[in-house]
Write an enzyme that holds these catalytic residues in place. Sequence first.
Site, PDB file in Angstrom:
ATOM      1  N   GLU A 501       0.821  -1.222   0.000  1.00  0.00           N
ATOM      2  CA  GLU A 501       0.000   0.000   0.000  1.00  0.00           C
ATOM      3  C   GLU A 501       0.855   1.273   0.000  1.00  0.00           C
ATOM      4  O   GLU A 501       0.617   2.202   0.762  1.00  0.00           O
ATOM      5  CB  GLU A 501      -0.980   0.002   1.183  1.00  0.00           C
ATOM      6  CG  GLU A 501      -2.031  -1.104   1.036  1.00  0.00           C
ATOM      7  CD  GLU A 501      -3.241  -0.919   1.931  1.00  0.00           C
ATOM      8  OE1 GLU A 501      -3.468   0.196   2.424  1.00  0.00           O
ATOM      9  OE2 GLU A 501      -3.967  -1.908   2.122  1.00  0.00           O
TER      10      GLU A 501
HETATM   11  C1  LIG Z   1       2.711  -9.592   0.683  1.00  0.00           C
HETATM   12  C2  LIG Z   1       2.367  -8.645  -0.393  1.00  0.00           C
HETATM   13  C3  LIG Z   1       1.041  -8.428  -0.725  1.00  0.00           C
HETATM   14  C4  LIG Z   1       0.700  -7.583  -1.774  1.00  0.00           C
HETATM   15  N1  LIG Z   1      -0.607  -7.493  -2.182  1.00  0.00           N
HETATM   16  C5  LIG Z   1      -0.889  -6.831  -3.343  1.00  0.00           C
HETATM   17  C6  LIG Z   1      -2.202  -6.881  -3.912  1.00  0.00           C
HETATM   18  O1  LIG Z   1      -3.118  -7.504  -3.359  1.00  0.00           O
HETATM   19  N2  LIG Z   1      -2.408  -6.237  -5.074  1.00  0.00           N
HETATM   20  C7  LIG Z   1      -1.427  -5.538  -5.719  1.00  0.00           C
HETATM   21  O2  LIG Z   1      -1.675  -4.995  -6.773  1.00  0.00           O
HETATM   22  N3  LIG Z   1      -0.173  -5.459  -5.189  1.00  0.00           N
HETATM   23  C8  LIG Z   1       0.112  -6.081  -4.040  1.00  0.00           C
HETATM   24  N4  LIG Z   1       1.386  -6.031  -3.511  1.00  0.00           N
HETATM   25  C9  LIG Z   1       2.397  -5.238  -4.176  1.00  0.00           C
HETATM   26  C10 LIG Z   1       2.879  -4.040  -3.363  1.00  0.00           C
HETATM   27  O3  LIG Z   1       1.921  -3.021  -3.421  1.00  0.00           O
HETATM   28  C11 LIG Z   1       4.230  -3.649  -3.942  1.00  0.00           C
HETATM   29  O4  LIG Z   1       5.137  -4.595  -3.450  1.00  0.00           O
HETATM   30  C12 LIG Z   1       4.642  -2.266  -3.591  1.00  0.00           C
HETATM   31  O5  LIG Z   1       3.891  -1.382  -4.330  1.00  0.00           O
HETATM   32  C13 LIG Z   1       6.117  -2.006  -3.858  1.00  0.00           C
HETATM   33  O6  LIG Z   1       6.506  -2.427  -5.125  1.00  0.00           O
HETATM   34  P1  LIG Z   1       7.809  -3.351  -5.295  1.00  0.00           P
HETATM   35  O7  LIG Z   1       7.725  -4.444  -4.305  1.00  0.00           O
HETATM   36  O8  LIG Z   1       7.916  -3.719  -6.714  1.00  0.00           O
HETATM   37  O9  LIG Z   1       9.008  -2.436  -4.868  1.00  0.00           O
HETATM   38  P2  LIG Z   1       9.790  -1.285  -5.757  1.00  0.00           P
HETATM   39  O10 LIG Z   1       8.768  -0.485  -6.420  1.00  0.00           O
HETATM   40  O11 LIG Z   1      10.782  -2.022  -6.584  1.00  0.00           O
HETATM   41  O12 LIG Z   1      10.465  -0.483  -4.638  1.00  0.00           O
HETATM   42  C14 LIG Z   1      11.688  -0.879  -4.019  1.00  0.00           C
HETATM   43  C15 LIG Z   1      12.098   0.183  -3.019  1.00  0.00           C
HETATM   44  O13 LIG Z   1      12.292   1.424  -3.689  1.00  0.00           O
HETATM   45  C16 LIG Z   1      11.591   2.449  -3.025  1.00  0.00           C
HETATM   46  N5  LIG Z   1      11.188   3.451  -4.008  1.00  0.00           N
HETATM   47  C17 LIG Z   1      10.561   3.288  -5.191  1.00  0.00           C
HETATM   48  N6  LIG Z   1      10.392   4.465  -5.795  1.00  0.00           N
HETATM   49  C18 LIG Z   1      10.912   5.415  -4.984  1.00  0.00           C
HETATM   50  C19 LIG Z   1      11.044   6.824  -5.036  1.00  0.00           C
HETATM   51  N7  LIG Z   1      10.596   7.548  -6.042  1.00  0.00           N
HETATM   52  N8  LIG Z   1      11.632   7.450  -4.016  1.00  0.00           N
HETATM   53  C20 LIG Z   1      12.100   6.772  -2.948  1.00  0.00           C
HETATM   54  N9  LIG Z   1      12.011   5.427  -2.850  1.00  0.00           N
HETATM   55  C21 LIG Z   1      11.426   4.760  -3.852  1.00  0.00           C
HETATM   56  C22 LIG Z   1      10.408   1.767  -2.381  1.00  0.00           C
HETATM   57  O14 LIG Z   1       9.943   2.508  -1.276  1.00  0.00           O
HETATM   58  C23 LIG Z   1      11.032   0.440  -1.955  1.00  0.00           C
HETATM   59  O15 LIG Z   1      11.658   0.622  -0.727  1.00  0.00           O
HETATM   60  C24 LIG Z   1       1.722  -6.867  -2.452  1.00  0.00           C
HETATM   61  C25 LIG Z   1       3.054  -7.041  -2.083  1.00  0.00           C
HETATM   62  C26 LIG Z   1       3.382  -7.922  -1.079  1.00  0.00           C
HETATM   63  C27 LIG Z   1       4.825  -8.115  -0.752  1.00  0.00           C
END
Ligand SMILES: Cc1cc2nc3c(=O)[nH]c(=O)nc-3n(C[C@H](O)[C@H](O)[C@H](O)COP(=O)(O)OP(=O)(O)OC[C@H]3O[C@@H](n4cnc5c(N)ncnc54)[C@H](O)[C@@H]3O)c2cc1C
Length: 826
Positions: A501
């Site tokens: 989220e």
């Molecule tokens: C257990 C679990 C349940 C989930 N459930 C759902 C679901 O039901 N539906 C759904 O659609 N998604 C779901 N998600 C996805 C979740 O919303 C994403 O994991 C989240 O949006 C982060 O994306 P990412 O993991 O690809 O990390 P990335 O986007 O790769 O981010 C990696 C790191 O970079 C940081 N970062 C990225 N951009 C910036 C910036 N501009 N400035 C500073 N820092 C930055 C982030 O904060 C993070 O620390 C789920 C994820 C998990 C792990």
Amino acid sequence: MTWTLLLLLPLGLIALAYMRVPLLLITAALAAWLVAAALHFDWSVAASVTVAVLVGIPALLLNLVPLRRALISRPLLAVYRNILPPMSDTERIALEAGTVWWEGELFRGHPDWQKLHAYPEPQLSAEEQSFLDNEVDELCRLSDDWRISHELKDLPPETWQYIKDKGFLGLIIPKKYGGKEFSAWAHSQIVTKLSTRCSASAVTVMVPNSLGPAELLLHYGTDAQKDHYLPRLAKGLEIPCFALTSPQAGSDAASIPDYGIVCRGMHEGREVLGMRVTWDKRYITLGPVATLLGLAFRLYDPDHLLGDTEDIGITCALIPTDHPGVQIGRRHFPLNAVFQNGPNWGRDVFMPLEWIIGGPAMAGQGWRMLMECLAAGRSISLPASNTGMAKLTARAVGGYARVRSQFKTAIGRFEGIQEPLARIGGHLYMMDAARRMTASAIDLGEKPSVVSAIVKYHITERARIVVNDGMDILGGKGICLGPSNFLGRAYQQIPIGITVEGANILTRSLIIFGQGAIRCHPYVLREMRAALADDTPEALTEFDDALFAHIGYTASNAVRTLITGLTGSHWVGVPGDLAPETRRYYQQLTRFSTAFAFIADAAMLTMGGDLKRKEKLSARLGDILSLMYLCSATLKRYEAEGRQAADAPLMHWAIWDALFHAQTAFEGVISNFPNRLIGMLLRRLIFPLGRPYVVPSDRLGSEVAKLLIEPSATRDRLTADMYVPQDEHDAVGAIEHALKATVAAEAIEAKVRAAQKRGDLKARGPGMMRAAFEAGVIDAQEFALVTRRDELRDRVVKVDDFAQDFGADAVPATPAEARNVTALAA
Ligand SMILES: Cc1cc2nc3c(=O)[nH]c(=O)nc-3n(C[C@H](O)[C@H](O)[C@H](O)COP(=O)(O)OP(=O)(O)OC[C@H]3O[C@@H](n4cnc5c(N)ncnc54)[C@H](O)[C@@H]3O)c2cc1C
């Protein structure tokens, strides 16, 4: 007279700016002063005319609005248009989504504390209370976390069925569709309680009631979609999930590569207008068991079947998972959490346009829909689940710290342990206050997008601190997993709340201040809208009004910042009906709010669009706003709970800690301000007499720690609505029983020690209590009590061990009862 007149000019201007008096009045006051000065100092005609021209021309320019617009605002608007960074549609939608609530008051430098306390406290209806006390308790009872997470790797069928049958999946669905139609507060309470017991149950309930198909249908669904799906969702006949995240688009969700092409195709035997959708999603909660897939993708219309636009934009559709072509993958294994989560995909899957949420008319509106609905879900689910974990920690670890002795002392009495205990208590008090206040905003009809980001970030970060501290206090007991470990799973799963989220680093660095600055600021959004609008007289009028009000506001905030700094904010008025012991906090918060309003303007003015890339500064500015919000919630809680004197240390600790961190965040912005001269000026204005806040005192910390290690009404209020098992064979239930027995046994132990000191009792070590009993130092009842305490203590400190392969039938191989040394000890 001369000195009075000379002093009157700066002091008068400062006073008028402090009071935020309109420009026209300031001009009139200045004119009056000039006349008085001319008469008193007997200026020559030439001098009087020179002064009149020098002051009068700018005064006319500023006060004659048509002149001002033509000569000042128009050229400034042109410059502003050139420097305003380009904004994508998705950025604009995200910025404009939701409403501004209490955070707006804090942002604008002059919070109205009466208004804060006038927000009604959330209440549960009789039906909601009964559900919490009965159905939720029963679900907790059916949720054996260890069995679920280690042996079954899923909720058992009877628990799934209970969740569906009792309407847990339809908490937010209106009664007319068969749902519970519970308030946001009830929803929050339910998730909080479940999270004190079992994350799988909590997440399974939380997700369908948060941002997902039901929420989107309620706001945007067609009548036909609502009539078909909502009753089925309410009864658990459909298991929903919502798929936004793709392997290539996580935080930057608006860049999803998933796409649909508008085309004609066959559906249920007829040719219809539809779309061929291709997607690849991962991390989708409930995805592996979902029957209804909410899907976000970008819709294109290359053949212009819908109109002129080719790139229609992000679109949300509802797809039955048994639809041909929908591929539901296997499961992810998120840090040993066993709520269902996994990937799904499809290639050129044809579906009718009617499956778009809201029908074809809502094609391309998906991002707006998601952004508008995000605030409600984000305000409730993670704040609730993470507060639940913190309640479990405070109650169970606090109890453990009294039951567990080392060096002949309950570990909770060591100063080293008191420090983390104080953090656990203070943070939890504040987290729960923020959770409550924010849920109440949702029930008031707000969609507070900035607040939702604040509570999502700060409650999950505090939960991480609390659970980590809990683990340190437990020592090895927290490390060895098994049914006796009540915290290990929470510890493992804390990063999930941090990531989902809106991942926390992104939320802090980009969202809280980035969105707050534009949404909460009284003038910036108006200036931006005017700059982005066509070059019309209306746009110029809007820009001019906003700009000059903005200048007055900034000048006033600068003056107020300095005055409140110099006076230590002692003169700031506070409503008289608030608790006297909190009066200084309101004054300090008003001071910080004013300084924040000023520094935020200074940052925006000097860095403009670059501030977006200065994430470290933006993050610290966001921290200040957030900490003021958390303090507001804490003070509101203290009043709402009747200013409980016994709870006051929790409130004091939380506020001191937050204000200290807010001060550090100010310092971080000032020290790193790119323009060093402005940075220096900011320091002089904001902290003219140095920095007033220090960390909460050790004495205060000890007081908080003491509240956590013994049964009391304060401990009950702090962990209110936690599921507290009564079974003494349960890991948490055992602590409850052991804590009571430990407290009762302490007086008996003191008696025995006194007898030893007098020389009436020689026995030491194991068998000492029996000897004391036989010597008549303690009676049979007292002996039974210490024996019982020892038995419960042994149960509490035990850890589990397993067969070599940690097999699926992993009942602990040597239950501690089998090795109970209680009799020996007694
Ligand atoms: C257990 C679990 C349940 C989930 N459930 C759902 C679901 O039901 N539906 C759904 O659609 N998604 C779901 N998600 C996805 C979740 O919303 C994403 O994991 C989240 O949006 C982060 O994306 P990412 O993991 O690809 O990390 P990335 O986007 O790769 O981010 C990696 C790191 O970079 C940081 N970062 C990225 N951009 C910036 C910036 N501009 N400035 C500073 N820092 C930055 C982030 O904060 C993070 O620390 C789920 C994820 C998990 C792990």
